[in-house]
Write a protein that holds these residues in place. Sequence first.
Motif, PDB file in Angstrom:
ATOM      1  N   HIS A  37       3.937  11.616   0.679  1.00 27.26           N
ATOM      2  CA  HIS A  37       3.145  12.814   0.373  1.00 27.26           C
ATOM      3  C   HIS A  37       1.741  12.470  -0.134  1.00 27.26           C
ATOM      4  O   HIS A  37       1.491  11.347  -0.571  1.00 27.26           O
ATOM      5  CB  HIS A  37       3.860  13.652  -0.701  1.00 27.26           C
ATOM      6  N   ARG A  70      -7.651   1.275   1.706  1.00 28.20           N
ATOM      7  CA  ARG A  70      -7.911   0.383   0.554  1.00 28.20           C
ATOM      8  C   ARG A  70      -8.860  -0.745   0.949  1.00 28.20           C
ATOM      9  O   ARG A  70      -9.667  -1.181   0.147  1.00 28.20           O
ATOM     10  CB  ARG A  70      -6.596  -0.186   0.034  1.00 28.20           C
ATOM     11  N   ALA A 107       0.808  -1.237   0.000  1.00 24.42           N
ATOM     12  CA  ALA A 107       0.000   0.000   0.000  1.00 24.42           C
ATOM     13  C   ALA A 107       0.838   1.284   0.000  1.00 24.42           C
ATOM     14  O   ALA A 107       0.377   2.339   0.435  1.00 24.42           O
ATOM     15  CB  ALA A 107      -0.995   0.018   1.171  1.00 24.42           C
ATOM     16  N   GLU A 166       5.132  -3.809 -11.483  1.00 25.02           N
ATOM     17  CA  GLU A 166       4.991  -3.676 -10.036  1.00 25.02           C
ATOM     18  C   GLU A 166       5.777  -4.810  -9.380  1.00 25.02           C
ATOM     19  O   GLU A 166       5.507  -5.978  -9.616  1.00 25.02           O
ATOM     20  CB  GLU A 166       3.525  -3.748  -9.627  1.00 25.02           C
ATOM     21  N   GLY A 216       1.716   2.779  -2.680  1.00 23.75           N
ATOM     22  CA  GLY A 216       1.263   3.585  -3.820  1.00 23.75           C
ATOM     23  C   GLY A 216       1.810   3.108  -5.160  1.00 23.75           C
ATOM     24  O   GLY A 216       1.765   3.845  -6.150  1.00 23.75           O
ATOM     25  N   LYS A 217       2.290   1.878  -5.229  1.00 19.25           N
ATOM     26  CA  LYS A 217       2.883   1.358  -6.472  1.00 19.25           C
ATOM     27  C   LYS A 217       1.858   1.299  -7.608  1.00 19.25           C
ATOM     28  O   LYS A 217       2.129   1.754  -8.722  1.00 19.25           O
ATOM     29  CB  LYS A 217       3.471  -0.057  -6.242  1.00 19.25           C
ATOM     30  N   THR A 218       0.685   0.740  -7.319  1.00 19.98           N
ATOM     31  CA  THR A 218      -0.342   0.616  -8.367  1.00 19.98           C
ATOM     32  C   THR A 218      -0.756   1.991  -8.870  1.00 19.98           C
ATOM     33  O   THR A 218      -0.909   2.203 -10.082  1.00 19.98           O
ATOM     34  CB  THR A 218      -1.572  -0.141  -7.815  1.00 19.98           C
ATOM     35  N   THR A 219      -0.891   2.923  -7.941  1.00 17.13           N
ATOM     36  CA  THR A 219      -1.281   4.290  -8.308  1.00 17.13           C
ATOM     37  C   THR A 219      -0.219   4.907  -9.225  1.00 17.13           C
ATOM     38  O   THR A 219      -0.547   5.564 -10.219  1.00 17.13           O
ATOM     39  CB  THR A 219      -1.451   5.134  -7.022  1.00 17.13           C
TER      40      THR A 219
HETATM   41  N1  LIG Z   1      -0.052   9.544  -2.260  1.00 19.80           N
HETATM   42  C1  LIG Z   1      -1.138   8.977  -1.731  1.00 19.80           C
HETATM   43  N2  LIG Z   1      -1.806   9.590  -0.734  1.00 19.80           N
HETATM   44  C2  LIG Z   1      -2.900   9.016  -0.189  1.00 19.80           C
HETATM   45  N3  LIG Z   1      -3.432   7.840  -0.587  1.00 19.80           N
HETATM   46  C3  LIG Z   1      -2.813   7.184  -1.593  1.00 19.80           C
HETATM   47  C4  LIG Z   1      -1.641   7.710  -2.225  1.00 19.80           C
HETATM   48  N4  LIG Z   1      -1.249   6.846  -3.190  1.00 19.80           N
HETATM   49  C5  LIG Z   1      -2.123   5.828  -3.154  1.00 19.80           C
HETATM   50  N5  LIG Z   1      -3.066   6.023  -2.219  1.00 19.80           N
HETATM   51  C6  LIG Z   1      -4.170   5.130  -1.833  1.00 19.80           C
HETATM   52  O1  LIG Z   1      -3.597   4.168  -0.948  1.00 19.80           O
HETATM   53  C7  LIG Z   1      -4.073   2.865  -1.220  1.00 19.80           C
HETATM   54  C8  LIG Z   1      -2.911   1.975  -1.629  1.00 19.80           C
HETATM   55  O2  LIG Z   1      -2.376   2.450  -2.870  1.00 19.80           O
HETATM   56  P1  LIG Z   1      -1.902   1.426  -4.002  1.00 19.80           P
HETATM   57  O3  LIG Z   1      -1.482   2.231  -5.171  1.00 19.80           O
HETATM   58  O4  LIG Z   1      -2.959   0.374  -4.211  1.00 19.80           O
HETATM   59  O5  LIG Z   1      -0.638   0.764  -3.264  1.00 19.80           O
HETATM   60  P2  LIG Z   1       0.225  -0.521  -3.633  1.00 19.80           P
HETATM   61  O6  LIG Z   1      -0.040  -0.874  -5.067  1.00 19.80           O
HETATM   62  O7  LIG Z   1       1.627  -0.117  -3.357  1.00 19.80           O
HETATM   63  O8  LIG Z   1      -0.212  -1.615  -2.698  1.00 19.80           O
HETATM   64  C9  LIG Z   1      -5.127   3.029  -2.302  1.00 19.80           C
HETATM   65  O9  LIG Z   1      -6.392   3.129  -1.676  1.00 19.80           O
HETATM   66  C10 LIG Z   1      -4.744   4.337  -2.993  1.00 19.80           C
HETATM   67  O10 LIG Z   1      -5.855   4.984  -3.560  1.00 19.80           O
END
Ligand SMILES: Nc1ncnc2c1ncn2[C@@H]1O[C@H](COP(=O)(O)OP(=O)(O)O)[C@@H](O)[C@H]1O
Length: 266
Positions: free
Chosen positions: A244, A201, A65, A138, A67-70
């Motif tokens: 951030h 999430r 969590a 990822e 933010g990798k997927t994002t």
């Molecule tokens: N910079 C950020 N600030 C706040 N929330 C975020 C941020 N980046 C991602 N998120 C949220 O945090 C959660 C985890 O992000 P995600 O991209 O799924 O992480 P990962 O792929 O690393 O497990 C999701 O609900 C996403 O919408």
Amino acid sequence: RGAGTGTGSSLTAAGCNRATELCDGGRLIQSRARSSWQRGNSTTVKLVQNGGDNKAVICIEGNIASGKTTCLEYFNKTGNIQVFTEPVHKWRNVRGHNPLALMYQDPERWGITLQTYVQLTMLDRHLSSISSPVRMMERSIFSAKYIFVENLFRSGKMPEVDYAVLSEWFDWITTNICIPVDLIVYLQTSPHTCHERLKQRCREEEKVIPLEYLVSIHQLYEDWLIKRTSFPLPAPVLVIPADHDLQKMLHKYEENREKILAASYH
Ligand SMILES: Nc1ncnc2c1ncn2[C@@H]1O[C@H](COP(=O)(O)OP(=O)(O)O)[C@@H](O)[C@H]1O
Ligand SMILES: Nc1ccn([C@H]2C[C@H](O)[C@@H](COP(=O)(O)O)O2)c(=O)n1
């Protein structure tokens, strides 16, 4: 290949394991591959996919969590980059079974089951054909082993025999198959941030994850990618601080775009 450094992020060099001879596409075939980062300057014979297609491979690494997927979704929308998220849907459903849930329920029993499947599906991701010049993934088969398998073992949740079998598989794969990585982008977060994002999430299987689990994963990432005291690096590392808010992170991705894509100018 390589990139410079800039405000808020840093890049340092490691080696690279690119295949050096080309061959016909779509299949694993034997070829000579240079693996200087692991074996001095010796040339070894490895299996390569798509003739060692010379596409850039960028792996986005970070805690659960972070933010990798994002990050991948952002680059997916904005460039000629083929993006591969982790195949979590497969880990949640293999022929009707959910090894991810089983692993969180009883890691001693099911850790090896999940991690064997993760290793297979990540290898498949590394070897899949692409049409774009850049592959952005990822995580990687390397973090699956160096972070998650290692964490299960070190925390006493994986029997030594399971760790030995997984390690034998990993060593065979990485010795015999060419898995090129050109750049690791490390989204560096605090475990606390990840815990908050994990709760937000709200993935069903992950509701049992305590903060301490994220602290252990964080420590293993820091030892591997920052302190460099644990396992070999398959590629240079670009560190992006990622605590951030979303808006600022998107800005940071844009700021680092050139450095990230410099991995493809080889
Ligand atoms: N910079 C950020 N600030 C706040 N929330 C975020 C941020 N980046 C991602 N998120 C949220 O945090 C959660 C985890 O992000 P995600 O991209 O799924 O992480 P990962 O792929 O690393 O497990 C999701 O609900 C996403 O919408
Ligand atoms: N080798 C691995 C890789 C991932 N996991 C777990 C961790 C998360 O619960 C889930 C997906 O990770 P995310 O993309 O959200 O960081 O899979 C694992 O146990 N072993």
